[in-house]
Enzyme design. Structure first.
Site, PDB file in Angstrom:
ATOM      1  N   ARG A 227       7.013 -72.002 -32.450  1.00  0.00           N
ATOM      2  CA  ARG A 227       7.071 -70.987 -33.517  1.00  0.00           C
ATOM      3  C   ARG A 227       5.913 -71.240 -34.472  1.00  0.00           C
ATOM      4  NH1 ARG A 227      13.615 -70.223 -34.913  1.00  0.00           N
ATOM      5  NH2 ARG A 227      14.191 -69.716 -32.781  1.00  0.00           N
TER       6      ARG A 227
ATOM      7  N   ARG B 230      24.349 -72.680 -42.093  1.00  0.00           N
ATOM      8  CA  ARG B 230      23.282 -73.383 -41.408  1.00  0.00           C
ATOM      9  C   ARG B 230      23.173 -74.692 -42.159  1.00  0.00           C
ATOM     10  NH1 ARG B 230      19.694 -70.228 -37.995  1.00  0.00           N
ATOM     11  NH2 ARG B 230      21.173 -69.160 -36.668  1.00  0.00           N
TER      12      ARG B 230
ATOM     13  N   GLU C 165      10.521 -68.358 -37.056  1.00  0.00           N
ATOM     14  CA  GLU C 165      10.518 -67.357 -36.008  1.00  0.00           C
ATOM     15  C   GLU C 165       9.664 -66.153 -36.397  1.00  0.00           C
ATOM     16  OE1 GLU C 165      14.495 -66.019 -35.269  1.00  0.00           O
ATOM     17  OE2 GLU C 165      14.126 -66.062 -33.107  1.00  0.00           O
TER      18      GLU C 165
ATOM     19  N   ARG D 255      18.601 -78.389 -37.788  1.00  0.00           N
ATOM     20  CA  ARG D 255      19.665 -77.531 -38.344  1.00  0.00           C
ATOM     21  C   ARG D 255      20.703 -77.233 -37.274  1.00  0.00           C
ATOM     22  NH1 ARG D 255      20.160 -73.114 -34.792  1.00  0.00           N
ATOM     23  NH2 ARG D 255      18.403 -71.683 -34.864  1.00  0.00           N
TER      24      ARG D 255
ATOM     25  N   THR E 176      21.810 -67.326 -28.344  1.00  0.00           N
ATOM     26  CA  THR E 176      20.822 -68.400 -28.154  1.00  0.00           C
ATOM     27  C   THR E 176      21.242 -69.678 -28.872  1.00  0.00           C
ATOM     28  OG1 THR E 176      19.540 -67.772 -30.101  1.00  0.00           O
ATOM     29  CG2 THR E 176      18.871 -66.792 -28.004  1.00  0.00           C
TER      30      THR E 176
ATOM     31  N   CYS F  20      24.368 -65.173 -32.578  1.00  0.00           N
ATOM     32  CA  CYS F  20      23.379 -64.944 -31.521  1.00  0.00           C
ATOM     33  C   CYS F  20      23.653 -65.925 -30.372  1.00  0.00           C
ATOM     34  CB  CYS F  20      21.974 -65.155 -32.076  1.00  0.00           C
ATOM     35  SG  CYS F  20      20.694 -64.991 -30.818  1.00  0.00           S
TER      36      CYS F  20
ATOM     37  N   ARG G 206      18.870 -76.523 -33.685  1.00  0.00           N
ATOM     38  CA  ARG G 206      17.430 -76.399 -33.451  1.00  0.00           C
ATOM     39  C   ARG G 206      16.778 -77.538 -34.238  1.00  0.00           C
ATOM     40  NH1 ARG G 206      12.239 -73.961 -34.459  1.00  0.00           N
ATOM     41  NH2 ARG G 206      12.644 -73.375 -36.622  1.00  0.00           N
TER      42      ARG G 206
ATOM     43  N   GLU H 291      22.378 -65.654 -40.992  1.00  0.00           N
ATOM     44  CA  GLU H 291      22.685 -65.268 -39.604  1.00  0.00           C
ATOM     45  C   GLU H 291      24.031 -65.840 -39.149  1.00  0.00           C
ATOM     46  OE1 GLU H 291      19.465 -65.643 -36.792  1.00  0.00           O
ATOM     47  OE2 GLU H 291      20.854 -65.968 -35.136  1.00  0.00           O
TER      48      GLU H 291
END
Ligand code: ADP
Ligand code: ARG
Length: 358
Positions: free
Chosen positions: A308, A228, A313, A125, A272, A270, A279, A224
């Site tokens: 994970r 995505r 997560e 993603r 990260t 975020c 990811r 988020e």
């Protein structure tokens, strides 16, 4: 920290208003929010009205955070750089200019037979947000709706093989929603970190899932991040999943203008996820290594990988199956991050094989 404790109101401020963190808090926010940084930033506000208090609220309310900050808009990354740059460097390695996007397949390493046999499913993603809009923590309800409409319009231009249906969350019944979440196709409707960051405001309005007919390509809308973009397939044909994702990203980028930064690549709420915002993960059976989960996490970490659980997560492994993904997303191309994951998975499979011998 074990479990979590929500800090509220005056709880986390000393007499001067400087935030305090409980003992045992190991967040990057705690580490890098010095009193000098606090004093320099505490009265600043971006054009969309995002303040330092907004930026750090999630990390203060949840001291068990590993990072603890969410950017409200592109400007947050420059205005609050004295806090965000050390956090970004700490997570991704020292700051480097992010390279141009590259999803080329020719240099991908070979996945070993041993590793491939252990892979239950592969998912890749990327996060994206639209240029000209605040990020999730600072967006207004009408702007969020505008974003959703633009994404829906872009989705109608996908190539035939990726076409599918847009399912708005606001009209989805609970049974369908739960089924899609259980099958890893849809985001959860609660996340305490995102709630504190303001990302869950007006839920479920303007949120939705685009799902291709064969369910191997999807787009999450206004979770988020505003998008995505996801490819997900059973089995260990990692190259095919990576190729499918690249195809979807390229098609959507012809109809949407994504928010990017010259040094930080794709901008995400975020830190990260900056850079590639990618990811790539496999659900992988590691029954030998699962006997000592702490050691498994340590060796994965040393390989630059993240571990994970079965439902993403903050979830647990089931039956020795783990979600293994690239930890680094900034300062590398998509192909480099994906290659790194393949090398790491090969190593883990080798170690698991050793551990599984009687
Ligand atoms: P994200 O990857 O979007 O940052 P999560 O870690 O919460 O967020 O994962 C989102 C969903 O994707 C979860 O349901 C998770 O189990 C699922 N998922 C991740 N990797 C895989 C995979 N390789 N196979 C199947 N599902 C996966
Ligand atoms: N804010 C949470 C923390 O600091 C999550 C960080 C990374 N995960 C994410 N989904 N952005 O622990």
């Amino acid at each position: 920290m074990d479990g979590y404790r929500v800090n509220k109101g005056e709880d986390f401020m000393d007499h001067s208003g400087f935030p305090t963190f409980p003992d045992g808090c190991t967040s990057l926010l705690k580490k890098h929010l010095t009193d000098t940084v606090w004093a320099a930033l505490k009265d600043l506000k971006t054009a969309s009205g995002y303040t330092l208090a907004d930026l750090i609220r999630s990390g203060l309310e949840h001291p068990e955070s590993s990072v603890g900050v969410y950017a409200g808009d592109a400007e947050s990354y420059t205005l609050f750089a004295p806090l965000l740059t050390p956090i970004i460097d700490d997570y991704h390695g020292s700051s480097v200019s992010h390279p141009a996007s590259d999803f080329s397949l020719s240099t991908l390493p070979q996945l070993s037979r041993d590793a491939s046999d252990r892979i239950v499913s592969t998912r890749v993603r990327v996060g994206r947000n639209l240029a000209g809009f605040p990020l999730g923590p600072a967006i207004s309800a009408s702007e969020r709706l505008d974003v959703a409409r633009r994404i829906q319009a872009a989705l109608t231009h996908l190539p035939e093989a990726l076409q599918g249906t847009y399912l708005p969350l606001s009209v989805m019944d609970d049974a369908l929603r739960d089924d899609l979440v259980a099958r890893h196709l849809l985001f959860k409707s609660e996340d305490r970190f995102l709630t504190s960051a303001g990302i869950m405001r007006d839920w479920p309005e303007a949120r939705g899932l685009f799902l291709s007919r064969d369910e191997t390509f999807s787009v999450w809308v206004n979770e988020e991040d505003q998008l995505r973009i996801i490819a997900l397939k059973k089995g260990g044909d990692m190259t095919a999943v990576f190729r499918r994702l690249a195809k979807g990203v390229s098609a959507l980028s012809r109809h949407l203008v994504f928010l990017t930064h010259p040094q930080l690549g794709s901008l995400t709420s975020c830190p990260t996820n900056l850079g590639t915002a990618m990811r790539a993960s496999v659900h992988m059976t590691l029954t030998g290594l699962a006997r000592d989960e702490a050691a498994l996490k340590k060796s994965a970490e040393a390989l630059g990988l993240q571990v994970r659980g079965m439902h993403g997560e903050h979830s647990q492994s089931q039956g020795g199956v783990y979600d293994i993904s690239n930890r680094m997303r900034l300062g590398v191309t998509e192909t480099e991050a994906f290659s790194h994951l393949i090398h790491g998975i090969n190593r883990l499979a080798q170690r698991d094989q050793g551990m599984s011998r009687p």
